[in-house]
Each structure stands twice: as structure tokens, then as C-alpha cells.
Design a protein around this motif. Structure first.
Motif: not given
Length: 115
Positions: A1-28
Motif C-alpha cells: 500500500m505504501a508503494y502504491q500511494k508513493g507511486f501515485d504521489l510521484a506521478m501526480e508530482i510529475f504531471h504537476l511539475t510539467k506546468g512549472f516555468p521552463n526555467s525551473k525544469q532542472f532545479m526545483l
């Protein structure tokens, strides 16, 4: 369960960060994605270490540390106005739930076949 919840959060963060400014791509962005994915990676490694309680716990504490780091990057994303207070709270809550699951596993390794 921890793995699945961690995976889901990681994917949510991955998709969320696609909307961050391009200049932050290799930083935050890269730090947020890396630490959130590292949670799952450490859990997967811990799973294979179940017969060795100390190694099992060690990998789970690594996962917990990465989870805490993810929370830190969420704080930075909020401070930089890349996410709003509601998104931060929702992601923080998911991360805290993962932390509770990890701590349960660390404190009860016998329930996961480590002995």
C-alpha cells in the motif's frame, strides 16, 4: 500500500511539475520528481530485503527521508507561487499518509515477512 500511494504521489508530482516555468525544469522540478520517485525506489529495495530486518528497516528509513524531502520541495513550490495552498495541503496530506505507512512498516517488520 505504501508503494502504491508513493507511486501515485510521484506521478501526480510529475504531471504537476510539467506546468512549472521552463526555467525551473532542472532545479526545483527535477528535485521534486527525483525525491518523490526515490520513495518508491527505496520501498521496492526494502521489499527485497525483507529477510534481513536491519536492511529492510534501513531502506524504509531511506524512503521516509525521501518522503520528507518531497515535503520540503512542496514548501518551496508553494513559496515560489507554483502551487496554491489547496494543492500544497492535498499533496502534503498524501505525503504524510505515506510517512505513517512507512513508519508502521519500520516499527512492525515482522508483519512484512522480514523474519
Amino acid at each position: 500500500m505504501a508503494y502504491q500511494k508513493g507511486f501515485d504521489l510521484a506521478m501526480e508530482i510529475f504531471h504537476l511539475t510539467k506546468g512549472f516555468p521552463n526555467s525551473k525544469q532542472f532545479m526545483l522540478t527535477s528535485q521534486m520528481v527525483r525525491s518523490s520517485r526515490a520513495v518508491c525506489s527505496a520501498i521496492a529495495e526494502a521489499y527485497r530485503k525483507r529477510p534481513y530486518e536491519k536492511h529492510f528497516k534501513s531502506k524504509l528509513t531511506d524512503a521516509d527521508s525521501e518522503n520528507s524531502e518531497t515535503q520540503l520541495w512542496l514548501d518551496f513550490a508553494f513559496a515560489c507561487h507554483y502551487i496554491d495552498v489547496q494543492k500544497r495541503a492535498a499533496l502534503q496530506l498524501k505525503s504524510e499518509e505515506i510517512g505513517k505507512l512507512l513508519n508502521y512498516m519500520i516499527n512492525h517488520p515482522e508483519k512484512f515477512g522480514s523474519n
